[in-house]
Design an enzyme around this catalytic site. Structure first.
Site, PDB file in Angstrom:
ATOM      1  N   ARG A  38       0.875  -1.177   0.000  1.00 16.99           N
ATOM      2  CA  ARG A  38       0.000   0.000   0.000  1.00 16.99           C
ATOM      3  C   ARG A  38       0.907   1.220   0.000  1.00 16.99           C
ATOM      4  NH1 ARG A  38      -4.217   0.203   4.651  1.00 16.99           N
ATOM      5  NH2 ARG A  38      -5.430  -1.095   3.236  1.00 16.99           N
ATOM      6  N   SER A 107     -12.282  -3.784  -1.892  1.00 20.41           N
ATOM      7  CA  SER A 107     -12.707  -3.380  -0.554  1.00 20.41           C
ATOM      8  C   SER A 107     -14.209  -3.132  -0.523  1.00 20.41           C
ATOM      9  CB  SER A 107     -11.996  -2.088  -0.139  1.00 20.41           C
ATOM     10  OG  SER A 107     -10.626  -2.297   0.068  1.00 20.41           O
ATOM     11  N   LYS A 136      -5.849   3.309   8.709  1.00 19.54           N
ATOM     12  CA  LYS A 136      -6.437   3.780   7.466  1.00 19.54           C
ATOM     13  C   LYS A 136      -7.786   4.413   7.766  1.00 19.54           C
ATOM     14  CE  LYS A 136      -8.076   2.271   2.922  1.00 19.54           C
ATOM     15  NZ  LYS A 136      -8.398   1.119   2.073  1.00 19.54           N
TER      16      LYS A 136
END
Length: 203
Positions: A38, A107, A136
């Site tokens: 990420r 997601s 996050k």
């Protein structure tokens, strides 16, 4: 699907003074075989360079590296696939780029998004945040295990993410997750040993 989905988040690494390459090496030594990069940095060149390095490391260890958000960088680096969010390319658009045999994860944060993902060619459905998390900002409150159960009923593999710790991982798997995605808790101590501890707990 591998029960531990280790995430190398470059923002978290920078905040803690950790080299993402060294962290990936530690995860691999610990036995992680599914890793996500990420990287939200501005420079596509730097992102591709890091992805190239991590893909090589993962491949040498017999592991799979998935790139977050950027299907183009996943394809260029030879990564095993891409993970997309609700504001990224759709699953099918991403698959056109990475190919039919690649991993494409997506997601989801509520039942409607899970249902939509189940109708795609997604390789897995990620659900969360399961618990509260500071790693996050999803814009969503903690979803709990009920969303894991809903996603499990879709028939696709489920990756649970968000506030998962080694003490909670077992109950998440028991609720129907195929894998737990972890960022911060893999840094609670020495990462190589922490990965081993997770794998022992998830056997």
């Amino acid at each position: 699907m591998f029960p531990l989905y280790a995430i190398v988040d470059t923002r978290v690494c920078a905040a803690r003074g950790i080299d993402p390459r060294a962290l990936t090496d530690a995860f691999l030594r610990g036995g992680a075989r599914l890793i996500q990069l990420r990287d939200k940095s501005f420079s596509s060149h730097e992102r591709l360079s890091l992805a190239d390095d991590l893909v090589r490391r993962a491949r040498a260890a017999g592991a799979t590296l998935v790139v977050n958000d950027r299907a183009d960088l996943a394809r260029l680096s030879g990564a095993g696939g891409v993970h997309v969010g609700q504001d990224d390319l759709s699953v099918e658009e991403a698959r056109l780029i990475v190919g039919p045999g690649a991993i494409v994860g997506v997601s989801t944060h509520d039942e409607a998004q899970v249902a939509a993902a189940a109708r795609t060619t997604a390789s897995y459905i990620a659900v969360g945040p399961i618990y509260g998390t500071f790693s996050k900002d999803t814009g969503y409150t903690a979803r709990g295990l009920d969303l894991v159960r809903v996603a499990h009923a879709s028939g696709k593999p489920v990756v649970a993410i968000g506030g998962i710790t080694i003490d909670r991982a077992g109950e998440v798997i028991a609720a129907g997750a195929s894998s737990v995605a972890v960022i911060s808790d893999l840094l609670a101590g020495e990462p190589e040993a922490r990965v081993r501890a997770y794998l022992n707990a998830l056997v």
